[in-house]
Motif scaffolding. Sequence first.
Motif, mmCIF file in Angstrom:
data_model
loop_
_atom_site.group_PDB
_atom_site.id
_atom_site.type_symbol
_atom_site.label_atom_id
_atom_site.label_comp_id
_atom_site.label_asym_id
_atom_site.label_seq_id
_atom_site.Cartn_x
_atom_site.Cartn_y
_atom_site.Cartn_z
ATOM 1 N N HIS A 1 -2.890 4.265 -4.677
ATOM 2 C CA HIS A 1 -1.882 4.244 -3.611
ATOM 3 C C HIS A 1 -0.643 4.978 -4.116
ATOM 4 O O HIS A 1 -0.669 5.499 -5.222
ATOM 5 C CB HIS A 1 -1.567 2.817 -3.141
ATOM 6 C CG HIS A 1 -0.986 1.928 -4.198
ATOM 7 N ND1 HIS A 1 -1.726 1.475 -5.267
ATOM 8 C CD2 HIS A 1 0.260 1.407 -4.358
ATOM 9 C CE1 HIS A 1 -0.956 0.716 -6.028
ATOM 10 N NE2 HIS A 1 0.250 0.663 -5.516
ATOM 11 N N HIS B 1 2.645 4.105 -4.849
ATOM 12 C CA HIS B 1 3.773 3.530 -5.605
ATOM 13 C C HIS B 1 3.977 4.208 -6.967
ATOM 14 O O HIS B 1 3.013 4.598 -7.630
ATOM 15 C CB HIS B 1 3.560 2.022 -5.810
ATOM 16 C CG HIS B 1 3.789 1.226 -4.558
ATOM 17 N ND1 HIS B 1 3.130 0.047 -4.298
ATOM 18 C CD2 HIS B 1 4.598 1.454 -3.493
ATOM 19 C CE1 HIS B 1 3.524 -0.424 -3.115
ATOM 20 N NE2 HIS B 1 4.419 0.415 -2.610
ATOM 21 N N ASP C 1 4.674 3.227 -9.895
ATOM 22 C CA ASP C 1 4.079 2.695 -11.126
ATOM 23 C C ASP C 1 2.593 3.047 -11.234
ATOM 24 O O ASP C 1 1.906 2.610 -12.157
ATOM 25 C CB ASP C 1 4.298 1.182 -11.228
ATOM 26 C CG ASP C 1 3.819 0.419 -10.015
ATOM 27 O OD1 ASP C 1 3.908 0.955 -8.890
ATOM 28 O OD2 ASP C 1 3.347 -0.720 -10.177
ATOM 29 N N HIS C 2 2.102 3.832 -10.255
ATOM 30 C CA HIS C 2 0.699 4.308 -10.278
ATOM 31 C C HIS C 2 0.630 5.845 -10.211
ATOM 32 O O HIS C 2 -0.382 6.426 -10.549
ATOM 33 C CB HIS C 2 -0.094 3.719 -9.099
ATOM 34 C CG HIS C 2 -0.158 2.223 -9.121
ATOM 35 N ND1 HIS C 2 -1.279 1.529 -9.514
ATOM 36 C CD2 HIS C 2 0.783 1.284 -8.842
ATOM 37 C CE1 HIS C 2 -1.033 0.217 -9.466
ATOM 38 N NE2 HIS C 2 0.209 0.057 -9.057
ATOM 39 N N HIS D 1 -2.137 -3.604 0.922
ATOM 40 C CA HIS D 1 -0.958 -3.530 0.053
ATOM 41 C C HIS D 1 -0.015 -2.443 0.588
ATOM 42 O O HIS D 1 1.202 -2.606 0.611
ATOM 43 C CB HIS D 1 -1.437 -3.211 -1.364
ATOM 44 C CG HIS D 1 -0.370 -2.926 -2.351
ATOM 45 N ND1 HIS D 1 0.544 -3.874 -2.761
ATOM 46 C CD2 HIS D 1 -0.044 -1.783 -3.037
ATOM 47 C CE1 HIS D 1 1.367 -3.328 -3.650
ATOM 48 N NE2 HIS D 1 1.039 -2.060 -3.828
ATOM 49 N N ASP E 1 -3.686 -2.223 -6.205
ATOM 50 C CA ASP E 1 -2.798 -3.374 -6.001
ATOM 51 C C ASP E 1 -3.291 -4.333 -4.925
ATOM 52 O O ASP E 1 -2.524 -5.176 -4.440
ATOM 53 C CB ASP E 1 -1.364 -2.910 -5.732
ATOM 54 C CG ASP E 1 -0.662 -2.529 -7.031
ATOM 55 O OD1 ASP E 1 -1.310 -2.602 -8.101
ATOM 56 O OD2 ASP E 1 0.532 -2.165 -6.985
#
Length: 283
Positions: free
Chosen positions: A92, A94, A96-97, A159, A178
Amino acid sequence: MRGLKFGLISLLFCFGMASAHAQANMDDVEIKATQLSDRVYMLTGMGGNIGVYVGEDGVVMVDAQYKGLADKIMAAIAELSDQPIKSLINTHFHGDHTGNNAPFARKGVRVIAHENVKTRLAANEKFDQDGLPTVTFDNRLEVASGAASLKLQHYPEGHTDGDVVVWFPNANVIHAGDLFFVDRFPFIDLNAGGNVQGYIDNVRAVIDSIDGETQIIPGHGTLSKRSDWLRLVHMIEATREEVMTMKEQGLTEDQAVEQGLSAQWKDWSWSFINEERWIRTLY
Ligand SMILES: [Zn+2]
């Protein structure tokens, strides 16, 4: 130590991008690899867990953690294989990914994601546009690696609106992104197409397709099994029931926060999604 780490992760979540302060902390991050099968590994560091598939003719990785860790992640993967990294799949959008999409893309790695991920990243002026996905899809995609292929399935409105679960070939292993926070209140991004009922439905759909031995790389937390994931679904359903009851009794959102959930859910609270934030999400 544990509290400190969660605190830092929370800070990074809140600001999305690595600040100068956080950048300094990246020096302390260690990327650790765990072997899950002949060709599949899980890497942990800071941000979402990474899945690695070492194919016959190249490496496919799933997710890329926070910006500033690309060199460390590349070094960790080089320890596992001499083969070049061919593809990076984003579960996805975000940060942090997807934080290291750009440095991998500049090395010739193709970035693969659901089309909504590309749309959201393209609209984010803080995102290094070199890291935009170059291969996008709508529902399903197979990513060939040697004679095998990884299977990607999109799950809408969980998510976020661009969640993808990845099945690794010839190994009973999946990367859940997530849709799986282990024993913590999950982040459901209501501002990016996330939805509580959708989250439950999507997790149940994936759970129906795996077995009790499947190794699950969660977005956040330790390597898990189906029973661990069911615990998350049960918590979401039970806490939603509690919040619905409060709502039916006429409590406002603030009053529901004040009353709180029953004591059995205390341990699920963490710095980023504490009980208050979880109640507000459910409400
Ligand atoms: Zn996320």
